[in-house]
Design an enzyme around this catalytic site. Structure first.
Site, PDB file in Angstrom:
ATOM      1  N   HIS A 111     -86.010 -26.949 -48.323  1.00  8.78           N
ATOM      2  CA  HIS A 111     -86.621 -25.753 -48.908  1.00  8.78           C
ATOM      3  C   HIS A 111     -88.050 -25.523 -48.429  1.00  8.78           C
ATOM      4  O   HIS A 111     -88.990 -25.427 -49.199  1.00  8.78           O
ATOM      5  CB  HIS A 111     -86.584 -25.829 -50.434  1.00  8.78           C
ATOM      6  CG  HIS A 111     -85.216 -25.715 -51.020  1.00  8.78           C
ATOM      7  ND1 HIS A 111     -84.985 -25.366 -52.332  1.00  8.78           N
ATOM      8  CD2 HIS A 111     -83.988 -25.917 -50.459  1.00  8.78           C
ATOM      9  CE1 HIS A 111     -83.672 -25.361 -52.564  1.00  8.78           C
ATOM     10  NE2 HIS A 111     -83.051 -25.692 -51.435  1.00  8.78           N
ATOM     11  N   TYR A 171     -90.993 -13.666 -59.666  1.00  8.77           N
ATOM     12  CA  TYR A 171     -89.587 -13.363 -59.382  1.00  8.77           C
ATOM     13  C   TYR A 171     -88.619 -14.261 -60.157  1.00  8.77           C
ATOM     14  O   TYR A 171     -87.410 -14.185 -59.940  1.00  8.77           O
ATOM     15  CB  TYR A 171     -89.361 -13.364 -57.869  1.00  8.77           C
ATOM     16  CG  TYR A 171     -89.975 -12.112 -57.311  1.00  8.77           C
ATOM     17  CD1 TYR A 171     -89.228 -10.969 -57.129  1.00  8.77           C
ATOM     18  CD2 TYR A 171     -91.357 -12.025 -57.113  1.00  8.77           C
ATOM     19  CE1 TYR A 171     -89.802  -9.781 -56.725  1.00  8.77           C
ATOM     20  CE2 TYR A 171     -91.954 -10.841 -56.722  1.00  8.77           C
ATOM     21  CZ  TYR A 171     -91.163  -9.721 -56.520  1.00  8.77           C
ATOM     22  OH  TYR A 171     -91.749  -8.535 -56.149  1.00  8.77           O
TER      23      TYR A 171
END
Length: 402
Positions: free
Chosen positions: A170, A278
């Site tokens: 990631h 988000y």
């Protein structure tokens, strides 16, 4: 092993990508032959020819055409930057590129050209690097590219997304220039699994799970949203992201669009707003690997987060999205303004029609080849579409009207 678990396992090593992608399909034999896909375009049947531009690349991660169309700048995750001649497929390694931490999902990652390239001739690279303890972080650097000599005349590190972490996953790591002339860079959450409010992506004192905004020389713009907040890192533009590996600029509005991996399903397409949260992982449409249990609540249940404009909810099968661009060429005029998104485990190139914040998927491309699509770009001189295939022995392919 479920589909998304397989994606995670396959992403942890360069050699661990889907092995079927290393063999050419019937339409890609490495000898210049083409095959034709027939799909339903907006104005009727559209024939698409697929041809090989270059072959034998090792896990290509990004493809960036130079403005004059003479070369393609391609990164290979194993640690190389190469120039590809689109006329004959010749590949030439670029010397003086930075050393990288090529492990797991890390390595040499994205590229962006300075808006005025080739004057100045800055090429911006994102890549993973390690510290003396073996921990890794997403880096941003830039070099002055001498195209004729395939050489970075200078290279400088501009920014390191901290903290360094003992993880190989990631990294995020797309980079674009916005219409404001500033550098936008995605940083993943580095696979932290604490899915509560203390998750790193909800903690603005670090740069994980964020979009960063920087000046072209790596500084902090005065207009960044958290420069007056002592409890936030000044470089952060948006936060609450899991792992955005697609980013592009809308050609009309100038808005920054991102494609982001979910956990199991929960993949998203987002329009990035200044200071926006988000939601990851307190608001999400996906679920945990294996169990199918929801992660957090739906975006609709919180008024302090920004919902995606398109998402793949838990149980949908997902679409792990990678490289992303808007189609702005003339070759496929009926697709003008459509969003192209590379699919990894889904193994096709998605095309979405876009009207404001309304996003709808259209007929998929390259759906019959078993290719993981890592990146997508549009050739500036022809309007043809380029796709980088994620495989240990991979092609760059071109889509053009049949």
């Amino acid at each position: 092993m479920d589909r998304r678990a397989f994606l995670t396992a396959s992403g942890l090593a360069v050699a661990g990508t889907v092995t079927g992608c290393s063999a050419p399909s019937n339409g890609q034999q490495g000898d210049g032959t083409t095959a034709t896909d027939t799909g339903q375009g907006d104005n009727g049947a559209t024939g698409v020819a697929v041809e090989t531009v270059a072959d034998g690349l090792e896990a290509p991660w990004s493809v960036t055409p130079l403005p004059d169309g003479s070369r393609l700048l391609v990164t290979e995750r194993v640690g190389r930057v190469v120039l590809v001649d689109p006329a004959d497929g010749t590949t030439t390694p670029v010397s003086n590129a930075p050393s990288v931490y090529a492990s797991g999902q890390g390595g040499m990652l994205d590229t962006a050209l300075h808006p005025d390239f080739p004057d100045p001739s800055w090429v911006y690279l994102t890549y993973s690097g390690a510290n003396d303890s073996g921990e890794s972080a997403t880096h941003l650097g830039r070099g002055r590219l001498n195209v004729a000599d395939a050489h970075f005349e200078t290279f400088e590190q501009l920014h390191v997304a901290e903290p360094f972490v003992d993880s190989d996953g990631h990294f995020g790591s797309r980079v674009v220039f916005g219409p404001d002339g500033l550098v936008y860079m995605t940083v993943g959450d580095r696979q932290f699994k604490d899915f509560g409010p203390d998750h790193v992506a909800q903690d603005r004192t670090n740069e994980l799970g964020t979009t960063l905004r920087l000046t072209p020389s790596g500084g902090i713009p005065d207009t960044n949203p958290f420069t007056d907040d002592p409890n936030a890192v000044d470089s952060i533009f948006s936060y609450g992201h899991r792992n955005a590996q697609g980013m592009t600029v809308h050609p009309d509005t100038g808005a920054i669009w991102q494609a982001e991996f979910g956990e199991q399903d929960g993949d998203e397409i987002n329009i990035v707003e200044r200071g926006g949260n988000y939601g990851w992982p307190v608001a999400d449409e996906g679920c945990t690997y294996g169990s199918g249990e929801p992660i957090g609540v739906s975006h609709a249940e919180r008024d302090d987060v920004i919902a995606p404009v398109y998402s793949w909810e838990c149980g949908s099968g997902g679409f792990p999205p990678s490289g992303t661009t808007f189609y702005t060429g003339d070759a496929f005029s009926e697709w003008t303004g459509d969003l192209l998104v590379g699919g990894l485990a889904s193994q096709y190139l998605a095309r979405f029609t876009v009207a404001g914040r309304t996003v709808e998927e259209a007929t998929p491309l390259l759906a019959d080849r078993g290719w993981r699509i890592r990146d997508v770009a549009v050739e500036p001189d022809t309007g043809y579409i380029l796709a980088a295939i994620d495989s240990p022995d991979a092609p760059i392919v071109r889509l053009r009207p049949a």
